[in-house]
Design a protein around this motif. Structure first.
Motif, mmCIF file in Angstrom:
data_model
loop_
_atom_site.group_PDB
_atom_site.id
_atom_site.type_symbol
_atom_site.label_atom_id
_atom_site.label_comp_id
_atom_site.label_asym_id
_atom_site.label_seq_id
_atom_site.Cartn_x
_atom_site.Cartn_y
_atom_site.Cartn_z
ATOM 1 N N VAL A 1 -0.539 6.976 36.931
ATOM 2 C CA VAL A 1 -0.947 6.785 35.324
ATOM 3 C C VAL A 1 -1.326 7.151 34.502
ATOM 4 C CG1 VAL A 1 -3.709 5.911 34.865
ATOM 5 C CG2 VAL A 1 -2.973 5.694 37.474
ATOM 6 N N GLU A 2 -1.203 6.422 32.789
ATOM 7 C CA GLU A 2 -0.156 7.145 31.986
ATOM 8 C C GLU A 2 -2.560 6.857 31.235
ATOM 9 O OE1 GLU A 2 1.554 5.966 27.846
ATOM 10 O OE2 GLU A 2 2.624 5.160 29.997
ATOM 11 N N ILE A 3 -2.516 8.812 30.645
ATOM 12 C CA ILE A 3 -3.812 8.405 30.181
ATOM 13 C C ILE A 3 -3.593 9.168 29.119
ATOM 14 C CG2 ILE A 3 -6.049 9.893 30.415
ATOM 15 C CD1 ILE A 3 -6.130 9.348 33.187
ATOM 16 N N LYS A 4 -3.804 9.038 27.267
ATOM 17 C CA LYS A 4 -3.279 9.621 26.470
ATOM 18 C C LYS A 4 -1.532 9.978 26.379
ATOM 19 C CE LYS A 4 -7.567 11.456 26.019
ATOM 20 N NZ LYS A 4 -9.111 13.063 25.811
ATOM 21 N N GLY A 5 -1.334 8.816 26.833
ATOM 22 C CA GLY A 5 0.494 8.937 26.667
ATOM 23 C C GLY A 5 0.884 10.162 27.523
ATOM 24 N N ALA A 6 0.032 9.986 28.536
ATOM 25 C CA ALA A 6 0.907 11.142 29.921
ATOM 26 C C ALA A 6 0.753 10.546 30.689
ATOM 27 C CB ALA A 6 0.643 12.583 29.682
ATOM 28 N N ARG A 7 1.605 10.679 32.038
ATOM 29 C CA ARG A 7 2.054 10.356 33.185
ATOM 30 C C ARG A 7 1.810 11.897 33.827
ATOM 31 N NH1 ARG A 7 2.384 5.390 34.717
ATOM 32 N NH2 ARG A 7 3.352 3.982 32.337
ATOM 33 N N ARG A 8 0.316 12.208 34.454
ATOM 34 C CA ARG A 8 0.389 13.690 35.242
ATOM 35 C C ARG A 8 -0.828 13.294 36.295
ATOM 36 N NH1 ARG A 8 -1.934 16.480 29.892
ATOM 37 N NH2 ARG A 8 -0.199 16.681 28.846
ATOM 38 N N TRP A 9 -1.724 12.297 36.650
ATOM 39 C CA TRP A 9 -2.043 11.805 37.646
ATOM 40 C C TRP A 9 -1.845 10.641 38.462
ATOM 41 C CZ3 TRP A 9 -2.881 12.719 32.573
ATOM 42 C CH2 TRP A 9 -3.836 13.818 31.766
ATOM 43 N N GLY B 1 13.592 25.733 36.183
ATOM 44 C CA GLY B 1 14.322 25.238 35.374
ATOM 45 C C GLY B 1 14.187 24.165 36.307
ATOM 46 N N VAL B 2 14.044 23.142 37.279
ATOM 47 C CA VAL B 2 13.787 21.981 38.020
ATOM 48 C C VAL B 2 12.049 21.989 37.797
ATOM 49 C CG1 VAL B 2 13.582 20.663 40.181
ATOM 50 C CG2 VAL B 2 14.833 22.165 39.422
ATOM 51 N N THR B 3 11.122 23.113 37.698
ATOM 52 C CA THR B 3 9.768 22.684 37.956
ATOM 53 C C THR B 3 8.927 22.608 36.674
ATOM 54 O OG1 THR B 3 9.567 24.574 39.431
ATOM 55 C CG2 THR B 3 7.425 24.071 38.254
ATOM 56 N N VAL B 4 9.617 23.176 35.559
ATOM 57 C CA VAL B 4 9.612 22.726 34.013
ATOM 58 C C VAL B 4 10.432 21.371 33.914
ATOM 59 C CG1 VAL B 4 10.644 23.966 31.672
ATOM 60 C CG2 VAL B 4 9.480 25.683 33.194
ATOM 61 N N GLY B 5 11.004 21.191 33.473
ATOM 62 C CA GLY B 5 11.895 20.095 33.523
ATOM 63 C C GLY B 5 11.020 18.329 34.090
ATOM 64 N N ALA B 6 10.396 18.626 35.149
ATOM 65 C CA ALA B 6 9.158 17.922 35.460
ATOM 66 C C ALA B 6 8.168 17.803 35.040
ATOM 67 C CB ALA B 6 9.160 17.948 37.439
ATOM 68 N N LEU B 7 7.616 18.599 34.725
ATOM 69 C CA LEU B 7 5.996 18.883 33.974
ATOM 70 C C LEU B 7 6.007 18.717 32.530
ATOM 71 C CD1 LEU B 7 5.347 22.888 34.728
ATOM 72 C CD2 LEU B 7 3.517 19.805 35.693
ATOM 73 N N MET B 8 7.808 18.597 31.972
ATOM 74 C CA MET B 8 8.042 18.329 30.362
ATOM 75 C C MET B 8 8.232 16.505 30.284
ATOM 76 S SD MET B 8 7.690 21.176 28.727
ATOM 77 C CE MET B 8 8.332 19.783 27.196
ATOM 78 N N MET B 9 8.425 16.374 31.294
ATOM 79 C CA MET B 9 8.840 15.039 31.920
ATOM 80 C C MET B 9 8.006 13.854 31.715
ATOM 81 S SD MET B 9 12.043 13.432 32.019
ATOM 82 C CE MET B 9 11.473 12.367 32.645
ATOM 83 N N GLN B 10 6.262 14.552 31.368
ATOM 84 C CA GLN B 10 5.194 13.914 31.817
ATOM 85 C C GLN B 10 4.645 13.508 30.813
ATOM 86 O OE1 GLN B 10 2.572 16.902 34.362
ATOM 87 N NE2 GLN B 10 2.698 15.607 36.070
ATOM 88 N N PRO B 11 4.567 14.142 29.490
ATOM 89 C CA PRO B 11 5.095 15.729 29.603
ATOM 90 C C PRO B 11 3.619 16.744 29.293
ATOM 91 C CG PRO B 11 4.580 14.548 26.741
ATOM 92 C CD PRO B 11 4.118 13.815 28.132
ATOM 93 N N ASP B 12 3.334 17.656 29.651
ATOM 94 C CA ASP B 12 2.511 18.457 30.289
ATOM 95 C C ASP B 12 2.980 19.685 29.076
ATOM 96 O OD1 ASP B 12 0.396 19.933 30.516
ATOM 97 O OD2 ASP B 12 0.085 18.863 32.693
ATOM 98 N N LEU B 13 2.545 20.035 28.375
ATOM 99 C CA LEU B 13 3.279 21.634 27.659
ATOM 100 C C LEU B 13 2.488 22.342 27.940
ATOM 101 C CD1 LEU B 13 5.792 22.746 25.285
ATOM 102 C CD2 LEU B 13 3.862 22.557 24.350
ATOM 103 N N GLY B 14 0.895 22.612 28.264
ATOM 104 C CA GLY B 14 0.366 23.499 28.362
ATOM 105 C C GLY B 14 0.866 24.379 29.685
ATOM 106 N N MET B 15 0.215 23.353 30.535
ATOM 107 C CA MET B 15 1.005 23.932 31.971
ATOM 108 C C MET B 15 2.429 24.373 32.390
ATOM 109 S SD MET B 15 -0.870 23.435 35.160
ATOM 110 C CE MET B 15 -1.696 22.317 34.526
ATOM 111 N N THR B 16 3.316 23.203 31.108
ATOM 112 C CA THR B 16 4.822 24.171 31.379
ATOM 113 C C THR B 16 4.547 25.790 30.711
ATOM 114 O OG1 THR B 16 5.477 22.324 30.676
ATOM 115 C CG2 THR B 16 7.015 24.200 30.569
ATOM 116 N N PHE B 17 4.207 25.933 29.525
ATOM 117 C CA PHE B 17 3.986 27.618 29.085
ATOM 118 C C PHE B 17 3.263 28.424 29.980
ATOM 119 C CE2 PHE B 17 0.695 30.765 27.140
ATOM 120 C CZ PHE B 17 1.636 30.671 25.898
ATOM 121 N N VAL B 18 1.531 27.978 30.615
ATOM 122 C CA VAL B 18 1.443 28.843 31.513
ATOM 123 C C VAL B 18 1.792 29.418 32.693
ATOM 124 C CG1 VAL B 18 -0.632 28.968 33.578
ATOM 125 C CG2 VAL B 18 -0.849 27.682 31.051
ATOM 126 N N VAL B 19 2.958 27.809 33.217
ATOM 127 C CA VAL B 19 3.661 28.363 34.400
ATOM 128 C C VAL B 19 4.804 29.872 33.697
ATOM 129 C CG1 VAL B 19 6.192 26.828 35.706
ATOM 130 C CG2 VAL B 19 3.906 26.734 35.507
#
Length: 373
Positions: A106-114, A160-178
């Motif tokens: 579901v797209e919320i505020k331009g991101a698909r994370r849910w 690389g796979v994990t960060v790539g998947a997170l940035m496709m959502q995109p979710d920079l905050g989660m990428t930064f923590v990981v």
């Protein structure tokens, strides 16, 4: 109150006398404080968005808290080998779901994370965080214990796979923590210092690239550096809440900022604590997070199991970093990021993932006698 004799050899008897009860108690206090703050902060949010039951978010929080605590206790019973197995399963399933969000999310505020399922909205990336930290620790430890196994290389590829998947959502905050957790483990694993430097430079380049690539990242950083560069409504209201609270707060339920702060029950619940409970109470919350993290490091300080050392360190850094990001955003010490305050903010996926992560910490920091697996 249930008590166990020291000679009790049952599963829970052995668990009670080997788990860090101080850390367990601090986590319980955090959960209790979270329930109190959710009760204070969420009714105005429910009214504002048109939910008739003003205690809707309180009830949902308590409903999710029960399985979160159950999962935490169940995972804390595991051996290090059991923690590895659970982490690998959770990581693979969560990573597949993160990829699935790109297609069915579901797209919320331009991101698909849910991903929405009946009665629940799941954010898979929350489960990737603790699971990947343990999987990465396992791979790094294999590099040391089995020189012929390319554990570090596999870890880099999975990162690389994990960060790539997170940035496709995109979710920079989660990428930064990981990324921060993985880089910390990479450093602790004693990898080649030149490679560490190269990865550090790559991280800085990635952050600069994100600034110029993602409009929402550009906006948040610009608004942080220059308050007049855009809408800073939530941050301004958050700072107002802290100013209103002073040392001892206006009193439980007496705050006013929560009536106009959209995310007062989630990302900005620390501001509600600041207004209604005051600076002293907020410092107590900071103390609890610091105690949990430092206590965990103290427990693994003399650890001889390489995997346990790396995995526990990664999970503790992740827990402390998430808390610091949330509180720092509320105080305008860093750009805003939609990240929950562990065990205090409202959020189902966050609670369940924290239950898994801190259950692993409790399992890895238990007293063990004899060889560990």
């Amino acid at each position: 109150m249930v008590t166990f004799d020291r000679t009790d050899q049952s599963v829970f008897g052995r668990w009670w006398w080997t788990v860090d009860r101080w850390q367990l108690g601090a986590l319980a206090v955090l959960m209790a404080l979270g329930t109190v703050l959710i009760t204070a902060a969420s009714p105005p949010v429910a009214e504002r968005i048109g939910i008739q039951d003003t205690f809707y978010f309180v009830e949902r929080h308590l409903i999710m808290l029960v399985p979160a605590v159950s999962i935490m206790v169940a995972v804390s019973l595991l051996s290090p080998r059991g923690v590895r197995r659970v982490a690998l399963i959770v990581y693979l399933v969560a990573l597949l779901l993160v990829i699935a969000t790109l297609f069915v999310g579901v797209e919320i505020k331009g991101a698909r994370r849910w991903i929405h399922v009946p009665g629940l909205s799941i954010q898979p990336s929350e489960f990737v965080k603790p699971a990947f930290a343990v999987v990465a620790a396992w791979l790094f430890s294999l590099s040391k214990l089995s020189p012929g196994f390319p554990g570090a290389l596999v870890s880099i590829l999975l990162y690389g796979v994990t960060v790539g998947a997170l940035m496709m959502q995109p979710d920079l905050g989660m990428t930064f923590v990981v990324s921060a957790v993985w880089f910390t483990q990479f450093f602790l694993a004693g990898m080649n210092i030149m490679l560490v430097a190269i990865l550090g430079i790559a991280g800085v380049v990635g952050l600069v690239g994100a600034y110029f690539t993602f409009p929402h990242v550009t906006s948040r950083i610009d608004r942080f550096l220059d308050p007049n560069a855009g809408d800073n409504y939530q941050v301004s209201r958050s700072l107002e809440a802290f100013a209103n609270g002073g040392l001892f707060g206006t009193g439980p339920g007496q705050g006013t900022v929560k009536f106009s702060l959209p995310d007062s029950h989630a990302d900005f619940i620390f501001a509600v604590a600041g207004e209604e409970m005051g600076l002293v109470f907020c410092l107590f919350i900071v103390f609890l997070f610091a105690f949990i993290v430092l206590r965990g490091f103290a427990r693994v300080f003399n650890e001889t199991n390489y995997f346990v050392l790396l995995a526990a360190s990664g999970l503790l850094v992740q827990f402390g970093l998430q808390a610091a990001i949330n509180m720092g955003s509320s105080l305008h010490l860093m750009p805003t990021k939609g990240m929950t305050l562990p065990f205090i903010s409202y959020g189902g996926s966050s609670l369940l993932a924290l239950g898994i992560g801190m259950g692993m910490v409790l399992a890895l920091t238990r007293k063990r006698f004899g060889p560990t697996d």
